[in-house]
Design an enzyme around this catalytic site. Structure first.
Site, PDB file in Angstrom:
ATOM      1  N   LEU A 514       1.195 -13.029   3.822  1.00  0.00           N
ATOM      2  CA  LEU A 514       2.349 -11.984   4.179  1.00  0.00           C
ATOM      3  C   LEU A 514       1.850 -10.588   4.388  1.00  0.00           C
ATOM      4  CD1 LEU A 514       4.977 -13.707   1.901  1.00  0.00           C
ATOM      5  CD2 LEU A 514       4.698 -14.047   4.196  1.00  0.00           C
ATOM      6  N   GLY A 517      -1.491  -5.567  -0.874  1.00  0.00           N
ATOM      7  CA  GLY A 517      -1.361  -4.248  -1.299  1.00  0.00           C
ATOM      8  C   GLY A 517      -2.447  -4.003  -2.437  1.00  0.00           C
ATOM      9  N   PHE A 519      -2.717  -4.716  -5.582  1.00  0.00           N
ATOM     10  CA  PHE A 519      -2.935  -6.051  -6.688  1.00  0.00           C
ATOM     11  C   PHE A 519      -3.664  -6.839  -5.884  1.00  0.00           C
ATOM     12  CE2 PHE A 519      -1.996 -10.322  -8.254  1.00  0.00           C
ATOM     13  CZ  PHE A 519      -1.453  -9.849  -9.688  1.00  0.00           C
ATOM     14  N   GLY A 520      -3.594  -6.920  -4.490  1.00  0.00           N
ATOM     15  CA  GLY A 520      -4.203  -8.204  -4.051  1.00  0.00           C
ATOM     16  C   GLY A 520      -3.434  -8.772  -2.667  1.00  0.00           C
ATOM     17  N   VAL A 522      -1.092 -11.374  -0.614  1.00  0.00           N
ATOM     18  CA  VAL A 522       0.370 -12.103  -0.890  1.00  0.00           C
ATOM     19  C   VAL A 522       0.394 -13.325   0.098  1.00  0.00           C
ATOM     20  CG1 VAL A 522       2.931 -12.105  -1.219  1.00  0.00           C
ATOM     21  CG2 VAL A 522       1.269  -9.832  -1.735  1.00  0.00           C
ATOM     22  N   LYS A 536       1.540 -13.874  -5.336  1.00  0.00           N
ATOM     23  CA  LYS A 536       0.356 -12.538  -5.354  1.00  0.00           C
ATOM     24  C   LYS A 536      -0.764 -12.761  -5.887  1.00  0.00           C
ATOM     25  CE  LYS A 536       2.221  -8.494  -6.394  1.00  0.00           C
ATOM     26  NZ  LYS A 536       2.705  -7.345  -7.116  1.00  0.00           N
ATOM     27  N   ASP A 633       6.283   3.253  -9.872  1.00  0.00           N
ATOM     28  CA  ASP A 633       5.650   3.311  -8.701  1.00  0.00           C
ATOM     29  C   ASP A 633       6.800   2.736  -7.619  1.00  0.00           C
ATOM     30  OD1 ASP A 633       3.579   3.300  -6.815  1.00  0.00           O
ATOM     31  OD2 ASP A 633       2.936   1.259  -6.985  1.00  0.00           O
TER      32      ASP A 633
END
Length: 823
Positions: A514, A517, A519-520, A522, A536, A633
């Site tokens: 998808l 970001g 984080f990594g 998705v 995620k 954030d």
């Protein structure tokens, strides 16, 4: 010499022609307005007077309209006597009377002077209010005008135009509709101040009342709620000399008008400059309950119920058969006649549109208690209420005989005290008491069933979680892997097996990816028994680490709100750290507001729904959750959208929880997103709930404008979006901020309120910013807002806004110990 004389005469004649052909705002007896030639234009350029044809080009009229648009003609002189050709001339006679002449110099229309004084220097002037005034010289006092068009309205009520009566002269100013859209002659409908009983505003069809806005209650017409508008001010004057209502524009650069159309609808329009068109803001009557006496006597109308008509307490339908056939015109009658003694009492009804006041009696100084006593003394008195609701209420209104045209309004309505026989009132109160008892029993039984149901659900949930934990690697081994990395906290979440998640995402196929970001990546997946999920996956190269992962798991597991994304579980196995969320089909907010094609999907109503949803989610985090959470954030890419475009706040990796009495905190590790971080956090590392408020304000401005704060460019300055919005605000041009795709569907007052709230949230000093409970109230109410102060970070450079704050003696060391990590 004779040649020079002829030349002088010729130039004088030529000059006189030029004077009558150019646009002026005044004419004198030596000048005229001719069809096809000259026109009057007000000094500020808002209004124009000239000749026009609304339909048949051979029917010519003298009218006044806005210079920005000819769609709404606000006044017509000869509405009953059109000219049959283009040879008309409008002149001002020496006695100060305006006359409209046809091709044979016959008078088609003339003004009527309201004074017997002969003017010394008559002048007709078109004012910037749209008023055509005849005055003596430069005497600009309205009370000294010889004649004015505002005294003779047509179908349009302009700001500062009085609607009502002058008791001294006997003049009535009222609106009358056009016969049709092509014929300005007086039609069937009119809007007037009815002076029978206590004055009230009514719409009439001929001599019959069609709809009733109601009497003035000190704030607005008692039968209709006027939405608060920061640009409008409503007034009602009622004394020995006058009875009238009017409205004023607080910002003269904005155009408003109220029009009575040929079908009898009163409509309020506002000019939308960017679209160059009029937008309809309000209509009256708006529904069936605003039709006069729809439900007959002693009945109420509630448009949200079915049937919409109901008899008052103590009354029953006069014609039950007709009532059941949805014919309520006969109304209701008393079940028990009044006793006309001290035994009668009063039933208080709240939230009502007060009855028709044409048969009422009033006293402006009497208290409510005195009002009750006055009603009891008169056997014909059927109800009473306060005349003015301001300051706890004052004055007295009494009704006699039947109560007509009552409506359920809810919160904006008024209190009405309805007279009932003592026995009837006692029976009603006893039934209400029994009903209350039944409701209490129902609540107790319902609560018991709810507790039992919740216990069953909890048991089923426990069994389901246990089953999931038993899949693949045991929970103990997974917990051991996690604990070795320093995770000791109780996550209170289902833990999914890696094999299960891999199968759900087709082994993390790129086709299911998808996005990605900080984080990594998705991925979209499908879990049996659950459905679509979003996974995620913490990347080994992620700028976030295990601490952020643990933080999100621990915090979001304890949060439940419709505007927060739902965390279904996690996966901790074989060096994999993954979060499993509910799937959001419309992805994130930034994919809509910053995309030219997708932004068209977000009309005004969707945008305000998103803004208010985010605000409610933040309010829950700050004040209503078990933990006081600061997100730290908040940005467009962290707002996810469900099937119905409802917003859900996501990504709690940087969130912090506060204790009950903790207000703010400080950090040397500043992690966030440029453009959304507050000045005190970015410069000094200090964060609080007001840091989230600042980020929310940036989001509001981005949603309204469709532009990013960081990287915003404008050819006239070097500000970011915050600076641009502030510049437009102080220059009184806030509407230029709005996304072009929003302009055609939104109400001006609502747009301005949302811009206003956005600027309040991005103020430089955190103590000046409102908290989220105030923000939610500001967005949903119509109360006046405080003036915003200068925002923080008017440009993308924080030094521009923070230089004055850098007073530490060891600023170099402070900066060295601070880590800025943009995301």
């Amino acid at each position: 010499m004779e040649a020079l004389t002829h030349l002088f005469v010729f130039y004088s004649f030529l000059f006189s022609l030029l004077r009558t052909s150019i646009s002026l705002d005044t004419i004198t007896p030596s000048q005229s307005i001719r069809d096809g030639g000259s026109a009057l234009v007000s000094a500020g350029g808002q209004f124009q007077l000239g000749f026009f044809s609304p339909g048949n080009p051979d029917s010519r009229y003298v009218g006044i309209w806005y210079t920005v648009s000819t769609d709404i003609v606000v006044w017509v002189a000869n509405r009953e006597a059109p000219l049959s050709d283009h040879s008309g001339v409008l002149k001002l006679a020496d006695d100060g009377v305006l006359v409209l002449l046809n091709s044979t110099n016959g008078t088609v229309w003339s003004s009527r002077s309201t004074t017997s004084t002969t003017p010394q220097n008559p002048v007709a002037q078109l004012l910037d209010t749209g008023n055509l005034a005849v005055k003596d010289g430069n005497d600009d006092k309205p009370e000294k005008f010889l004649w004015q068009s505002f005294d003779y309205p047509c179908d349009t009520l302009l700001p500062e135009m009085k609607l009502g009566w002058n008791f001294v002269t006997g003049l009535e100013r009222f609106l009358s509709s056009w016969k049709s859209t092509d014929d300005p002659a007086q039609g069937e409908f009119s809007v007037r101040i009815d002076l029978q009983g206590y004055p009230q505003l009514v719409v009439k069809e001929g001599s019959k009342i069609k709809a009733r806005a109601g009497s003035w209650n000190g704030i607005n017409p008692a039968g209709r709620r006027l939405r608060s508008d920061p640009l409008l001010k409503y007034e009602f004057v009622f004394n020995d000399q006058e009875a009238y209502c009017e409205y004023k524009i607080l910002n003269t650069s904005v155009f408003y008008n109220v029009v009575l159309n040929p079908s009898g609808l009163v409509q309020r329009f506002g000019w939308m400059g960017r679209r160059q068109s009029w937008d309809l803001f309000a209509t009256f009557p708006a529904d069936r309950c605003e039709s006069y006496t729809l439900c007959g006597a002693d009945a109420t109308c509630d448009f949200n119920k079915s049937p919409i008509c109901a008899c008052l307490e103590g009354f029953f339908p006069k014609s039950p058969k007709d009532w059941d056939s949805v014919d309520w015109s006969d109304g209701c009658v008393r079940r028990t006649p009044l006793e006309c003694n001290d035994g009668d009492g009063f039933l208080k009804r709240t939230g009502l549109k007060l009855p028709d006041t044409s048969s009422s009696w009033y006293n402006k100084s009497m208290s409510l208690k005195e009002c009750e006593g006055m009603c009891l003394k008169n056997c014909s008195c059927t109800a009473y209420a306060n005349l003015d609701v301001r300051g706890g209420g004052s004055g007295c209104l009494l009704w006699f005989d039947s109560l007509v045209d009552i409506r359920e309004l809810g919160e904006p309505g008024q209190d009405l005290y309805i007279r009932m026989a003592a026995t009837e009132l006692a029976d009603y109160l006893e039934k209400k008491r029994r009903s209350g008892k039944k409701k209490l029993v129902a609540i107790i039984v319902g609560s018991t069933l709810l507790v039992v149901g919740m216990t069953i659900v909890a048991l089923v949930s426990y069994i389901w979680k246990k089953k999931l934990r038993n899949q693949g690697t045991t929970k103990r081994s997974r917990r051991k892997d996690y604990d070795n990395e320093g995770g000791k906290e109780d996550m209170e979440l289902p833990i999914f097996d890696l094999v299960v998640i891999a199968n759900a995402t087709d082994n993390f196929s790129n086709n299911n990816k998808l996005g990605e970001g900080g984080f990594g990546p998705v991925y979209k997946g499908i879990l049996p028994g659950i459905g679509d999920i979003a996974v995620k996956r913490l990347s080994k190269n992620s700028r976030q680490g295990l601490n952020e992962f643990k933080n999100e798991v621990i915090l979001i597991a304890k949060l439940q709100h419709r505007n927060l994304v739902k965390l279904l579980g996690c996966c901790i196995q074989e060096n994999e750290n993954m979060l499993i969320y509910e799937y959001m089909p419309n992805k994130s907010l930034d994919s809509f507001i910053f995309d030219q094609a997708n932004s068209k999907v977000l009309d005004w109503h969707k945008r305000i729904n998103i803004i208010r949803g985010i605000a409610k989610g933040l309010l829950y985090l700050h004040e209503d959750s078990r933990l006081r959470i600061i997100h730290r954030d908040l940005k467009a890419s962290n707002i996810l959208l469900d099937n119905n475009m409802n917003p859900k706040i996501s990504d709690f990796g940087l969130a912090k929880s506060f204790g009950g009495d903790q207000v703010d905190s400080k950090t040397n590790r500043i992690i966030g997103t440029y453009g959304y971080m507050s000045p005190e956090y970015m410069v000094h590392g200090r964060y609080s709930v007001k840091s989230d408020v600042f980020s929310f304000g940036v989001l509001v401005l981005e949603i309204l404008s469709g532009k990013k704060n960081r990287g915003f460019h404008h050819p006239d300055h070097h500000h970011n979006l915050i600076g641009h919005a502030w510049k437009l605000w102080i220059e009184d041009k806030p509407m230029e901020l709005i996304d072009e795709f929003v302009d055609n569907l939104c109400a001006l007052s609502s747009v301005l309120r949302h811009i206003h709230v956005g600027l309040l949230c991005v103020q430089q000093r955190p103590e000046d910013r409102p908290n989220m409970s105030s923000v939610v109230q500001m967005l949903s109410s119509e109360n006046l807002l405080p003036k915003p102060k200068q925002p923080g970070f008017l440009s993308d450079s924080p030094e521009a806004d923070s230089s004055s704050s850098k007073h530490e003696t060891c600023s170099a060391n402070t900066i060295t110990n601070t880590v800025f990590e943009a995301r």
